[in-house]
Every structure is written in structure tokens, then in C-alpha cells.
Design a protein around this motif. Structure first.
Motif, PDB file in Angstrom:
ATOM      1  N   ILE A 327     -22.948  60.356  28.312  1.00  0.00           N
ATOM      2  CA  ILE A 327     -23.448  60.400  29.692  1.00  0.00           C
ATOM      3  C   ILE A 327     -24.306  61.640  29.913  1.00  0.00           C
ATOM      4  N   ALA A 328     -23.869  62.780  29.338  1.00  0.00           N
ATOM      5  CA  ALA A 328     -24.652  64.007  29.495  1.00  0.00           C
ATOM      6  C   ALA A 328     -26.049  63.824  28.916  1.00  0.00           C
ATOM      7  N   GLU A 329     -26.130  63.041  27.833  1.00  0.00           N
ATOM      8  CA  GLU A 329     -27.414  62.821  27.176  1.00  0.00           C
ATOM      9  C   GLU A 329     -28.275  61.809  27.939  1.00  0.00           C
ATOM     10  N   ILE A 330     -27.656  60.713  28.312  1.00  0.00           N
ATOM     11  CA  ILE A 330     -28.401  59.663  29.027  1.00  0.00           C
ATOM     12  C   ILE A 330     -27.719  59.446  30.379  1.00  0.00           C
ATOM     13  N   VAL A 331     -28.201  60.096  31.429  1.00  0.00           N
ATOM     14  CA  VAL A 331     -27.542  60.029  32.739  1.00  0.00           C
ATOM     15  C   VAL A 331     -27.598  58.616  33.316  1.00  0.00           C
ATOM     16  N   ALA A 332     -28.598  57.836  32.891  1.00  0.00           N
ATOM     17  CA  ALA A 332     -28.713  56.465  33.388  1.00  0.00           C
ATOM     18  C   ALA A 332     -27.440  55.663  33.129  1.00  0.00           C
ATOM     19  N   LEU A 333     -26.726  56.006  32.075  1.00  0.00           N
ATOM     20  CA  LEU A 333     -25.471  55.283  31.777  1.00  0.00           C
ATOM     21  C   LEU A 333     -24.506  55.350  32.957  1.00  0.00           C
ATOM     22  N   ALA A 334     -24.456  56.499  33.609  1.00  0.00           N
ATOM     23  CA  ALA A 334     -23.534  56.677  34.737  1.00  0.00           C
ATOM     24  C   ALA A 334     -23.868  55.734  35.879  1.00  0.00           C
ATOM     25  N   ALA A 335     -25.158  55.494  36.065  1.00  0.00           N
ATOM     26  CA  ALA A 335     -25.566  54.615  37.162  1.00  0.00           C
ATOM     27  C   ALA A 335     -25.344  53.143  36.818  1.00  0.00           C
ATOM     28  N   LEU A 336     -25.373  52.828  35.525  1.00  0.00           N
ATOM     29  CA  LEU A 336     -25.274  51.419  35.123  1.00  0.00           C
ATOM     30  C   LEU A 336     -23.840  50.961  34.871  1.00  0.00           C
ATOM     31  N   MET A 337     -23.001  51.889  34.384  1.00  0.00           N
ATOM     32  CA  MET A 337     -21.665  51.452  33.968  1.00  0.00           C
ATOM     33  C   MET A 337     -20.818  50.803  35.073  1.00  0.00           C
ATOM     34  N   PRO A 338     -20.921  51.258  36.360  1.00  0.00           N
ATOM     35  CA  PRO A 338     -20.076  50.590  37.365  1.00  0.00           C
ATOM     36  C   PRO A 338     -20.448  49.116  37.559  1.00  0.00           C
ATOM     37  N   ILE A 339     -21.692  48.754  37.235  1.00  0.00           N
ATOM     38  CA  ILE A 339     -22.102  47.351  37.414  1.00  0.00           C
ATOM     39  C   ILE A 339     -21.323  46.460  36.446  1.00  0.00           C
ATOM     40  N   VAL A 340     -21.215  46.904  35.203  1.00  0.00           N
ATOM     41  CA  VAL A 340     -20.473  46.114  34.211  1.00  0.00           C
ATOM     42  C   VAL A 340     -19.028  45.923  34.657  1.00  0.00           C
ATOM     43  N   ALA A 341     -18.410  47.028  35.095  1.00  0.00           N
ATOM     44  CA  ALA A 341     -17.009  46.953  35.517  1.00  0.00           C
ATOM     45  C   ALA A 341     -16.857  46.076  36.757  1.00  0.00           C
ATOM     46  N   TRP A 402     -35.764  49.053  26.113  1.00  0.00           N
ATOM     47  CA  TRP A 402     -35.202  47.753  25.753  1.00  0.00           C
ATOM     48  C   TRP A 402     -33.861  47.871  25.048  1.00  0.00           C
ATOM     49  N   GLN A 403     -33.602  49.007  24.412  1.00  0.00           N
ATOM     50  CA  GLN A 403     -32.295  49.170  23.769  1.00  0.00           C
ATOM     51  C   GLN A 403     -31.180  49.290  24.806  1.00  0.00           C
ATOM     52  N   LEU A 404     -31.476  50.085  25.850  1.00  0.00           N
ATOM     53  CA  LEU A 404     -30.516  50.228  26.951  1.00  0.00           C
ATOM     54  C   LEU A 404     -30.269  48.863  27.609  1.00  0.00           C
ATOM     55  N   ALA A 405     -31.351  48.106  27.774  1.00  0.00           N
ATOM     56  CA  ALA A 405     -31.227  46.766  28.359  1.00  0.00           C
ATOM     57  C   ALA A 405     -30.343  45.888  27.481  1.00  0.00           C
ATOM     58  N   GLY A 406     -30.519  45.997  26.162  1.00  0.00           N
ATOM     59  CA  GLY A 406     -29.706  45.209  25.241  1.00  0.00           C
ATOM     60  C   GLY A 406     -28.236  45.587  25.307  1.00  0.00           C
ATOM     61  N   VAL A 407     -27.967  46.883  25.399  1.00  0.00           N
ATOM     62  CA  VAL A 407     -26.578  47.354  25.516  1.00  0.00           C
ATOM     63  C   VAL A 407     -25.947  46.796  26.794  1.00  0.00           C
ATOM     64  N   MET A 408     -26.700  46.869  27.877  1.00  0.00           N
ATOM     65  CA  MET A 408     -26.222  46.348  29.164  1.00  0.00           C
ATOM     66  C   MET A 408     -25.860  44.866  29.043  1.00  0.00           C
ATOM     67  N   ALA A 409     -26.773  44.103  28.458  1.00  0.00           N
ATOM     68  CA  ALA A 409     -26.560  42.656  28.340  1.00  0.00           C
ATOM     69  C   ALA A 409     -25.339  42.361  27.473  1.00  0.00           C
ATOM     70  N   ALA A 410     -25.216  43.044  26.354  1.00  0.00           N
ATOM     71  CA  ALA A 410     -24.096  42.781  25.451  1.00  0.00           C
ATOM     72  C   ALA A 410     -22.763  43.137  26.115  1.00  0.00           C
ATOM     73  N   ALA A 411     -22.741  44.278  26.813  1.00  0.00           N
ATOM     74  CA  ALA A 411     -21.504  44.703  27.488  1.00  0.00           C
ATOM     75  C   ALA A 411     -21.117  43.689  28.559  1.00  0.00           C
TER      76      ALA A 411
END
Lengths: 466, 466
Positions: A327-341, A402-411
Motif C-alpha cells: 500500500i505504501a508503494e501503490i496508494v491506489a490499492l487502498a482506494a480499490l481494496m474496499p470495493i472488492v470486499a 492494465w496490470q492493476l486492472a487485471g489484479v482487480m478483476a481477478a480478485a
């Protein structure tokens, strides 16, 4: 200036010919206004002609102070039939407000099931005092009624039963009913045919009895396979029998198979409403009596559920903590992770709600449990795919990665599959373990979808993006 | 080796004297085994003596292939009474499997309400074909039945009503009922007293009729204020009348006040179960028929809800995005923020569930809406305080930062207050706007608790910690 006349002026006659008066909000407000001005005549005029069930509703809807005022006014002449219609908490409140003599009279006037219902809420010493004041036979019946387990057939049943032997003629039964008219219950729907040991051997509905000619013999017209209810049968089971077979009334028998009472459709309607209500409220994480509970009791009961969910949330938070470098490296993860949950939690709730209800209505059985799981996985694949596609595109649009998008989709797909599985399996497993799935399933399902959601998303991100 | 004898061997006689056979899982498995071996005799022995409601359940619980096999076997002699007990989807499936002549016979045998229920699921041309094959009077009744709105009293009612004029004596009524025995409905509970224009002026329950002496006049013993149901009354309203007043049957009248049919308690039991079921399922974000829907239809219906929640989750994600600097600086915020949102969501669901149900059962009315809101705020203050204390201590223990702990605690209180307010207000407002609060409330409440949760926590952190 508001005064007695005002109260009377807002009153309009209710109940046109052939139609009953009913309770509505305007009437409640009129009564409240009349209470404020102490206009007793207006109150009497307003509630006159109201059914006991509506008077009970009125008592429930006004504030505690207004309720105390009304009960105080009605005290001596308090209509006993109102009591069984009141919600438990309000009933206990009203019972405490009534003078002892009024309460004794009221309990004496009610049918046994209603009387038990009213006195079971009293403190043990108050209850004993009241029982002691009743005539011996009535006391015995009520004392026995109290020994039956709560939510059992014994508590639901009325002791007043109409019976006839099988060898009587229809004419004989009718003559007997006419002669005994004053001792019969106000309403009954079936005559129970009993053998000399008072064991039910059949039933004759009144419709059948009344359209059959007098010389016919009961044995020849009775339905010889009565639906019998055991004294200790759970009320949920009783409700199932009534709704499955469309019963109007059913005989209750003791361990020796002897007829001891009758349960009628209106008792069961209440049970059906109560049981469905319980499931709804438990699924939402609140107790059965939440709406009428005072603030502190409500807060205490609800906190138990919040506390369990706090545990789940902490576990999820711990999982996030494992990935703080990512998360420290890619802050966008923090904004996206609650959507998956969140979407996992919603999909899990869907699967869980359906399973909990299908179990309650006996649509989901061991015979079709596997088919149900397969279906949930199919639904999860489709909706997981759709959500993955949507969120993949949105993520790409927002972060151009697109990699972040792929991670999102897979999760998303992973979590929706887990959500479907956990949503259907949790209630099934809890039911097998003998635990009511309605209150307990939610915490488990959320735990799974939160933890899997965060873990899948952040884990994949760590593997693929760092 | 499994064979016909095996099937027969697993069959044990059901229904001891005086007790009915019932469906259980063992029986379903036995039938499935007999289907697998094609042992028709075993199947016949197993289902013999089963009530139509249980046969309907059996058809629902086996797989579609097994269902088709059973219907194929029963086709000519198919028992029409099974149809009304089947769930909509299964019924439509079975109806399509039946030969045309069997279906025509079946519809002819059913009472009007059940017949309408069966044919409404057919495609318009199939329905017309079937109607054309029926005798004219029956066709007219069914065609009229289909014109009533779904979920209205007109759809629920049966046309076969038992009536008598007010001037008849009890003896006259009984003689009439005996003479007309073959034309009377199998079961009825009240005789409706009508004037010459066929307008109901009272009711006499069979219990009353049968215990009254023959010379008494109907007018003198009738209940002169019948609970009347209008043809277009919503079934939820009808259910309310029945459960509020403990009715066994009620007269249905047309616009001119003329008696056109009767609704009985068993129809209403189904409605009560259906309506409670709907609320449960809608609160969980699934449709009424989810359990029986095929995978694709289920996924499509559920996706609508997921899609709405995706919008909410995206909005929440956007709020988080506003604070990405704060998160980049203090990564712990990312691990803590979902806790605030989750507990807020749970508390909001609690308040919402209670409000949705209290509105449905008419316990929550404009008269006590303010008191309810005040209570929710009280509960939110208590539980918000408790959660704040707990999470404050836990946060301090984990990060040894009392300012972070303070931010956590403050955000918790703020979000639980909003959750209580939104949870109670949303269903109330939706109801005022004429929108069913059960399916719609969840999305709003989650949106509020997510957005407020993230905003309060991250906003306070930005103000105080950076």
C-alpha cells in the motif's frame, strides 16, 4: 385555544353501516389531542366501536405516559380481550398498571391460551398471587399451561375442545351442541371424534356436519386421519403443519395420545408472522423485541452483534496490515481494496439470505443441497465475471494501469466465488450443527468475504505489481 | 445390485392408524432410487397416501429430469390438486409437461382461485387455447379472474360463496345447506347474509349457526358488522385484516358493494408467508423467486443489486482517493479505515432492519416516527461510545499513537450516529415516497455509512495527524 370542544370537533363518526371502525393515524392523533386536554368524553367517543386489536394498537402507538393515562382511565372497566393483542413489552407494562382485581377478572375472562400468555410475563411472586386469587379449576389449568415449554404446542393450544364419539349420529351431535351452547368456545371449526380413552380417531368439519343429514353416523363422515399435534411440538413445526395442509384447527394430544386441547388457525397466523419476523430481524443483527425495547436494552442487545463484527473487521484489518509495504508503494490499492470486499460481502449476503430462507421454508433439504451449491457457483462465476469486467475497465480508466486492472478483476472473481460458497454453505452447516442460521450466518460470511477480498486483491498486487 | 426389489425393500409403510404419511428426506431419496431403477410399483407405493401438498414438495425437491419422469408417469391420472401447491416456476414447468386434455380436466376440477393461479403462468396463446376448451360458464369466471390485478383480493378469492337472506330461520338455512350439499364448497366457515341486491349485511359463523336452535332468525344472530374486502384491495391489506382481527373468512365485494366472492384463512396464510418472505429476500438483495430460478436468471436479477452497490463502493473509493496523500504518509490509516465503514454498515443495517419491519407490521407510524428516531440516536450514542472506547484502546495498543486512537474513536461515534439516523430515516422516507423500503434501503444506508465512515476517519486524520 384547544379545549374539550376542539377534541370533540375533530371526531368524526367511524364505521358506516356494515363497515367497521378501524385505527388510522388521524385517530391516534385525535386521541393524543384528547389526552392532552384531558377530554374523557372525546376519548370514549373515539375508541368506541374499535376492535380490541385496534385498541391494543392504539395503546402501543401512544407514548408511555399517554399509555399510562389511558390505562388509568379504563382501569376498572379495562377490556381483558385487549391484552392478548399487545406486544409483550407493552403488555407487561399495561398489566403492571392494572389494579389487582381488574387483572384477576381479566385473566378469568380470557381463554386459557390467552390467559397463560398474559400471566407468563409477570414476576413469579405476582403470578402466584394472581393464581391464588383464581378459582381452583381455572388455576390448575393455567398452572399446567405454564409448565409447557415456551413456543411449544402446549402454550399455543386452547383447552376448550368440542368432541363427540364416533357412534353418534349427526343429529345427536347437533342436539348436543345446541344444548351445550353456553359452554362451547365462541368459535370452533371442527368437532374432534374421540374413542372412550379420549384419543382422537377423526375430525368432522362444521361445514361437513351442517350439510349432512341428521341420521348419518359420525364414523361414516369423519376424516379418519386427523393431523395430530403433540403437546411438546415446537410452534414452528405446528405452523408448518397448518400452512402445508391448510388446516383450520388441529387436535393436540399428550404422550398417551389423549386429546388435551386444540390449536386454531389464528394462533398459527401469529406464529408464522413471529417466525418470519424473527428471521428478518436476526439476519439484520437485532433481537425480536428491538422495536419496543427501551434504549439501553436495545443498545446492549445490538452491541453483541456489533462486537462480533468488530472481531471480523479487526481480522480484515490485520490482513491489510500484512500488506502495508504494497500500500505504501501503490496508494491506489487502498482506494480499490474496499470495493472488492464490499461487493463480495453483498454477493455473500445474497447467497446467504436465499439459503437461510430456503432452509426455513424446507425448500432447501439434504436432497438438493449439492444442486444449490452448484447453482451458487454458477451465479458467482457469471456475476464475478461481470463485476470483474466492469471494475477492470473502470480501474484502467482511472489509473491507466492494465496490470492493476487485471489484479482487480481477478480478485473480484475469486471473492465472488468464495462469497457464493460461504453464503450457501454457512447456513447449511450451521443448521446441521443445530444452530439457528439466521442470526449467526452473517458474521461468518462477512468474515470470509472481507478476509478473502483483501487477501486476494493485496496478495495478487504484491505478486504481480511490486 | 440395485433393482426393483431393492426399491420395494426400502419402502416402509407410512401413516400408522390415525396419523398421516408425511414427506421426509428418506422418502425423497427412496423415490429418487426408484426413479433410477424405473420401478413404477415402488414409486406408486411410496407416494400413496401422501397429501397433495407433500406430492408437490416431492416434485419440487427432485431434479428437473426426475420431475419430468414423474409427471410423464402420472400424466393421464395427474392429480389436479397438486398444482396449486407448487412454486410458480415448478408449476409452469409441470403444466408444460402435462397433455392438453389432462390440463383441461385439471383446471376444471380446481376451485376458481386455484384454477386462475394455474393458468396465469401460461403463455397467452396456450392460455386462450385452454380457456376455449372449457365450458362457457367456467371460462367466463376464469377470464374474469384473470382481469383482476395480481396480488389483489380479486385474485385471492374463491367465487363459490354460501349465502342466506336475513329473514331466514336457522332451520331454513340448515335445510338449504343439506339440500344444496353437492353444490357447496368442500370447506367454508361463515354464511354470508345478503340483502336482495346481494350486498353483505352480516355474517353467521358455522359455530354460531350449529349451536343455535332452529326457530332463531338469522338477522338476530348474525354479526352485523362484517369485515368487507374490496375486489381491488391489495393482498397485503387483506392479510392485515385477517391477522389483525383473527378472521377465518371474509366477503369480497365489488364497487357496488355486491358480494362476489370469499377469501379464506388458508389463502391469507400463504400471503402472509409470501410478504414476509419478500421482505427478507429483498433486504438481502435477491428476488422473490431466487431459489427456484435457473442460474442465468438468478445471476441477472442479483446483478442489478450488485451493480447498485458497485456504485456505492465506487463513491466510497472516490472519497478514499481524495485522501491518498494522508494514506501515503500514514499507511496505518488504510488498515483502520475499513473498520469504521464496516461497523457503521452493521449498525445502519440494524436500525434499517427494525424500521423496515416495524413499517411493514404497522408498528412504526407517523405518530411515533420522531420517538423512533430519538431512540436510534440514543442507541447510536451508547454503541458508538462503546465501539469508540474499544477501538481507541485497540488502536493505541497496535500503533502506540494516542492521536490516531482519538481519530479512530471520534470517527466511530460520528459514523454510528449517521448510521442510526440513515438506518431509520431511509425506510421512513422511502415509504412516504411510496417506494417499497425493503429492496431499496440497503444501498442508501451503505452509501451513507461507507462515505461518512471513510470521510470522517480520513478527514479527521488529515486535520489532526498531518
Amino acid at each position: 385555544m384547544p379545549g374539550p370542544t376542539d377534541g370533540a370537533a375533530t371526531w368524526r363518526p367511524r364505521g358506516r353501516a356494515g363497515e367497521r371502525a378501524a385505527l388510522d393515524n388521524a385517530l391516534v392523533r385525535d386521541v393524543e389531542a384528547a389526552i392532552a386536554t384531558g377530554d374523557m368524553a372525546a376519548i370514549a367517543a373515539l375508541v368506541e366501536g374499535l376492535h380490541e386489536a385496534d385498541r391494543a394498537d392504539l395503546l402501543e402507538q401512544v407514548s408511555p405516559d399517554q399509555r399510562a393515562f389511558l390505562v388509568e382511565q379504563w382501569r376498572e372497566g379495562f377490556d381483558a380481550e385487549i391484552l392478548p393483542y399487545l406486544d409483550e413489552q407493552v403488555r407487561d407494562e399495561v398489566v403492571r398498571l392494572l389494579p389487582r382485581e381488574t387483572l384477576i377478572r381479566a385473566v378469568g375472562e380470557l381463554e386459557t391460551d390467552d390467559a397463560v400468555y398474559v400471566i407468563e410475563g409477570l414476576a413469579p411472586d405476582e403470578r402466584q398471587e394472581l393464581l391464588d386469587a383464581l378459582p381452583a379449576p381455572e388455576r390448575a389449568v393455567l398452572q399446567e399451561g405454564l409448565t409447557f415449554e415456551e413456543e411449544s404446542a402446549g402454550r399455543l393450544m386452547r383447552r376448550e375442545v368440542v368432541t363427540a364419539p364416533a357412534y353418534w349420529s349427526v343429529g345427536h351431535v347437533i342436539d348436543y351442541l345446541r344444548a351445550a351452547a353456553d359452554d362451547l368456545p365462541e368459535e370452533f371449526y371442527d368437532v374432534f371424534v374421540v374413542d372412550p380413552q379420549r384419543r382422537p380417531v377423526g375430525t368432522v368439519s362444521l361445514a361437513k356436519l351442517i350439510r349432512t343429514h341428521r341420521p348419518a353416523i359420525v364414523r361414516d363422515i369423519m376424516d379418519a386421519e386427523p393431523h395430530l399435534v403433540r403437546l411438546d411440538m415446537d410452534q414452528e413445526e405446528v405452523a408448518y403443519l397448518f400452512s402445508q395442509y391448510g388446516l383450520t384447527s388441529a387436535a393436540v394430544v399428550d404422550g398417551a395420545g389423549r386429546l388435551v386441547g386444540v390449536i386454531t388457525h389464528d394462533d398459527v397466523t401469529e406464529v408464522i408472522e413471529e417466525e418470519a419476523e424473527e428471521d428478518i430481524l436476526h439476519l439484520g443483527g437485532v433481537g425480536d423485541t428491538d422495536f419496543r425495547d427501551p434504549v439501553v436494552r436495545t443498545a446492549r442487545k445490538r452491541f453483541v452483534w456489533l462486537f462480533c463484527n468488530l472481531g471480523t473487521a479487526l481480522a480484515a484489518s490485520f490482513v491489510i496490515g500484512l500488506f502495508h509495504h504494497a500500500i505504501a508503494e501503490i496508494v491506489a490499492l487502498a482506494a480499490l481494496m474496499p470495493i472488492v470486499a464490499a461487493i463480495g460481502g453483498n454477493a455473500g449476503t445474497q447467497a446467504m439470505t436465499v439459503a437461510v430462507r430456503a432452509l426455513a421454508t424446507r425448500d432447501l433439504t439434504p436432497a438438493n443441497a449439492t444442486a444449490t451449491l452448484r447453482k451458487e457457483l454458477g451465479v458467482a462465476l457469471i456475476n464475478g465475471g461481470l463485476c470483474a469486467l466492469l471494475m477492470g475497465v473502470i480501474t484502467w480508466g482511472r489509473f491507466h494501469d492494465w496490470q492493476l486492472a487485471g489484479v482487480m478483476a481477478a480478485a473480484m472473481v475469486a471473492n465472488l466465488l468464495m462469497a457464493g460458497l460461504a453464503g450457501a454453505l454457512t447456513p447449511i452447516m450451521l443448521t446441521r450443527l443445530g444452530i439457528d442460521p439466521a442470526p449467526a450466518s452473517g458474521v461468518f460470511v462477512t468474515a470470509v468475504t472481507d478476509i478473502v477480498g483483501f487477501f486476494a486483491f493485496l496478495g495478487l498486487a504484491t505478486l504481480l505489481l511490486l
